[in-house]
Design a protein around this motif. Structure first.
Motif, PDB file in Angstrom:
ATOM      1  N   MET A   1      10.008  -3.413   9.384  1.00  0.00           N
ATOM      2  CA  MET A   1      11.202  -2.600   9.218  1.00  0.00           C
ATOM      3  C   MET A   1      12.434  -3.285   9.814  1.00  0.00           C
ATOM      4  O   MET A   1      13.513  -3.256   9.238  1.00  0.00           O
ATOM      5  N   ASP A   2      12.263  -3.899  10.963  1.00  0.00           N
ATOM      6  CA  ASP A   2      13.390  -4.497  11.674  1.00  0.00           C
ATOM      7  C   ASP A   2      13.425  -6.021  11.591  1.00  0.00           C
ATOM      8  O   ASP A   2      14.077  -6.671  12.404  1.00  0.00           O
ATOM      9  N   GLN A   3      12.755  -6.602  10.612  1.00  0.00           N
ATOM     10  CA  GLN A   3      12.680  -8.060  10.539  1.00  0.00           C
ATOM     11  C   GLN A   3      14.047  -8.704  10.321  1.00  0.00           C
ATOM     12  O   GLN A   3      14.262  -9.840  10.714  1.00  0.00           O
TER      13      GLN A   3
ATOM     14  N   GLN B   1       9.402   7.065   6.817  1.00  0.00           N
ATOM     15  CA  GLN B   1       9.120   6.419   8.103  1.00  0.00           C
ATOM     16  C   GLN B   1      10.414   6.019   8.811  1.00  0.00           C
ATOM     17  O   GLN B   1      10.576   6.256  10.002  1.00  0.00           O
ATOM     18  N   VAL B   2      11.353   5.418   8.070  1.00  0.00           N
ATOM     19  CA  VAL B   2      12.600   4.985   8.701  1.00  0.00           C
ATOM     20  C   VAL B   2      13.477   6.180   9.074  1.00  0.00           C
ATOM     21  O   VAL B   2      14.153   6.159  10.100  1.00  0.00           O
ATOM     22  N   LEU B   3      13.445   7.233   8.286  1.00  0.00           N
ATOM     23  CA  LEU B   3      14.220   8.429   8.639  1.00  0.00           C
ATOM     24  C   LEU B   3      13.696   9.030   9.945  1.00  0.00           C
ATOM     25  O   LEU B   3      14.481   9.460  10.794  1.00  0.00           O
ATOM     26  N   ARG B   4      12.366   9.031  10.109  1.00  0.00           N
ATOM     27  CA  ARG B   4      11.790   9.514  11.381  1.00  0.00           C
ATOM     28  C   ARG B   4      12.155   8.573  12.520  1.00  0.00           C
ATOM     29  O   ARG B   4      12.549   9.012  13.596  1.00  0.00           O
ATOM     30  N   ALA B   5      12.037   7.268  12.287  1.00  0.00           N
ATOM     31  CA  ALA B   5      12.314   6.282  13.339  1.00  0.00           C
ATOM     32  C   ALA B   5      13.777   6.334  13.780  1.00  0.00           C
ATOM     33  O   ALA B   5      14.077   6.131  14.951  1.00  0.00           O
ATOM     34  N   ARG B   6      14.678   6.600  12.841  1.00  0.00           N
ATOM     35  CA  ARG B   6      16.106   6.652  13.160  1.00  0.00           C
ATOM     36  C   ARG B   6      16.552   8.076  13.518  1.00  0.00           C
ATOM     37  O   ARG B   6      17.735   8.325  13.691  1.00  0.00           O
TER      38      ARG B   6
ATOM     39  N   ILE C   1      23.111   1.244   6.394  1.00  0.00           N
ATOM     40  CA  ILE C   1      23.369   2.446   7.194  1.00  0.00           C
ATOM     41  C   ILE C   1      22.216   2.717   8.153  1.00  0.00           C
ATOM     42  O   ILE C   1      22.420   3.029   9.324  1.00  0.00           O
ATOM     43  N   LEU C   2      20.978   2.572   7.665  1.00  0.00           N
ATOM     44  CA  LEU C   2      19.803   2.851   8.496  1.00  0.00           C
ATOM     45  C   LEU C   2      19.384   1.631   9.322  1.00  0.00           C
ATOM     46  O   LEU C   2      18.447   1.726  10.105  1.00  0.00           O
ATOM     47  N   ASP C   3      20.048   0.506   9.117  1.00  0.00           N
ATOM     48  CA  ASP C   3      19.755  -0.729   9.845  1.00  0.00           C
ATOM     49  C   ASP C   3      18.280  -1.105   9.697  1.00  0.00           C
ATOM     50  O   ASP C   3      17.521  -1.198  10.659  1.00  0.00           O
ATOM     51  N   VAL C   4      17.892  -1.300   8.440  1.00  0.00           N
ATOM     52  CA  VAL C   4      16.507  -1.614   8.110  1.00  0.00           C
ATOM     53  C   VAL C   4      16.482  -2.751   7.096  1.00  0.00           C
ATOM     54  O   VAL C   4      17.428  -2.946   6.343  1.00  0.00           O
ATOM     55  N   SER C   5      15.398  -3.506   7.078  1.00  0.00           N
ATOM     56  CA  SER C   5      15.237  -4.623   6.150  1.00  0.00           C
ATOM     57  C   SER C   5      15.107  -4.119   4.711  1.00  0.00           C
ATOM     58  O   SER C   5      14.283  -3.256   4.415  1.00  0.00           O
ATOM     59  N   LEU C   6      15.906  -4.674   3.825  1.00  0.00           N
ATOM     60  CA  LEU C   6      15.853  -4.316   2.403  1.00  0.00           C
ATOM     61  C   LEU C   6      14.501  -4.688   1.804  1.00  0.00           C
ATOM     62  O   LEU C   6      13.905  -3.913   1.057  1.00  0.00           O
ATOM     63  N   ASP C   7      14.013  -5.868   2.137  1.00  0.00           N
ATOM     64  CA  ASP C   7      12.723  -6.328   1.617  1.00  0.00           C
ATOM     65  C   ASP C   7      11.605  -5.382   2.054  1.00  0.00           C
ATOM     66  O   ASP C   7      10.708  -5.067   1.282  1.00  0.00           O
ATOM     67  N   TRP C   8      11.667  -4.933   3.297  1.00  0.00           N
ATOM     68  CA  TRP C   8      10.646  -4.001   3.788  1.00  0.00           C
ATOM     69  C   TRP C   8      10.745  -2.663   3.069  1.00  0.00           C
ATOM     70  O   TRP C   8       9.742  -2.118   2.625  1.00  0.00           O
ATOM     71  N   LEU C   9      11.959  -2.124   2.953  1.00  0.00           N
ATOM     72  CA  LEU C   9      12.107  -0.807   2.326  1.00  0.00           C
ATOM     73  C   LEU C   9      11.658  -0.824   0.881  1.00  0.00           C
ATOM     74  O   LEU C   9      10.902   0.036   0.453  1.00  0.00           O
TER      75      LEU C   9
ATOM     76  N   GLU D   1       0.798  -1.220   0.000  1.00  0.00           N
ATOM     77  CA  GLU D   1       0.000   0.000   0.000  1.00  0.00           C
ATOM     78  C   GLU D   1       0.838   1.280   0.000  1.00  0.00           C
ATOM     79  O   GLU D   1       0.635   2.151  -0.810  1.00  0.00           O
ATOM     80  N   ASN D   2       1.763   1.379   0.929  1.00  0.00           N
ATOM     81  CA  ASN D   2       2.558   2.604   0.959  1.00  0.00           C
ATOM     82  C   ASN D   2       3.775   2.436   0.060  1.00  0.00           C
ATOM     83  O   ASN D   2       4.235   1.347  -0.216  1.00  0.00           O
ATOM     84  N   SER D   3       4.295   3.533  -0.415  1.00  0.00           N
ATOM     85  CA  SER D   3       5.381   3.508  -1.382  1.00  0.00           C
ATOM     86  C   SER D   3       6.735   3.429  -0.684  1.00  0.00           C
ATOM     87  O   SER D   3       6.842   3.633   0.522  1.00  0.00           O
ATOM     88  N   MET D   4       7.768   3.175  -1.488  1.00  0.00           N
ATOM     89  CA  MET D   4       9.108   3.153  -0.923  1.00  0.00           C
ATOM     90  C   MET D   4       9.442   4.515  -0.336  1.00  0.00           C
ATOM     91  O   MET D   4      10.080   4.590   0.711  1.00  0.00           O
ATOM     92  N   GLY D   5       9.031   5.571  -0.970  1.00  0.00           N
ATOM     93  CA  GLY D   5       9.283   6.915  -0.451  1.00  0.00           C
ATOM     94  C   GLY D   5       8.662   7.116   0.923  1.00  0.00           C
ATOM     95  O   GLY D   5       9.280   7.701   1.817  1.00  0.00           O
ATOM     96  N   GLU D   6       7.453   6.610   1.091  1.00  0.00           N
ATOM     97  CA  GLU D   6       6.784   6.714   2.397  1.00  0.00           C
ATOM     98  C   GLU D   6       7.505   5.879   3.446  1.00  0.00           C
ATOM     99  O   GLU D   6       7.657   6.301   4.586  1.00  0.00           O
TER     100      GLU D   6
END
Length: 144
Positions: free
Chosen positions: A99-101, A40-45, A84-92, A31-36
């Motif tokens: 995000m953290d799977q 989200q990850v920029l805010r979380a980090r 760098i952001l320590d986030v799942s590639l598949d999720w992003l 539903e949400n885009s990669m940009g969204e």
């Protein structure tokens, strides 16, 4: 536990299906885009300024701005960004999972190290070791 070879079930062209984000420009993802998700990850980090992130990635700030607006991202940049952001590639890229799977590894550090060492071996040596594992597994099954 029996160790068996995985069945070779590839499509007629011989190639596995391509990941949704890389083949279809992120259009068919969740539903949400990669940009969204990037926002989200920029805010979380707590990334408030993208300049340091751009420096670490080796790209211009405009690249990150373009990615935030769902612009195309190369595989290499996506991988570096996720590390760098320590986030799942598949999720992003595709919105699958969490995000953290990637942090929830189901194997021990020792098992992970063995897998990494196995990957560095030439194909024939890797095949021999897998045969050894299968033989050990077979002997253990015969004991019970």
């Amino acid at each position: 536990m029996k160790i068996q070879q995985a069945p070779a079930s590839l499509p007629p062209d011989g190639f596995p299906p391509a990941p949704c984000a890389l083949e279809q420009g992120l259009a068919d993802c969740k539903e949400n885009s990669m940009g969204e998700r990037l926002e989200q990850v920029l805010r979380a980090r707590k990334v408030r300024k993208v300049y340091p992130l751009a420096l670490e990635l080796g790209v211009n700030e405009s690249c990150i701005s373009r990615w935030r607006r769902d612009g195309a991202i190369s595989t290499d940049n996506a991988i570096r960004l996720c590390r760098i952001l320590d986030v799942s590639l598949d999720w992003l890229l595709c919105g699958r999972g969490q995000m953290d799977q990637h942090k929830g590894r189901s194997i021990s550090d020792e098992e992970y190290a063995m897998i990494e060492a196995l990957r560095l071996l030439p194909g024939e040596a890797r095949h021999s070791i897998l045969n050894l594992f299968a033989a050990i597994d077979s002997r253990l099954d015969n004991r019970s």
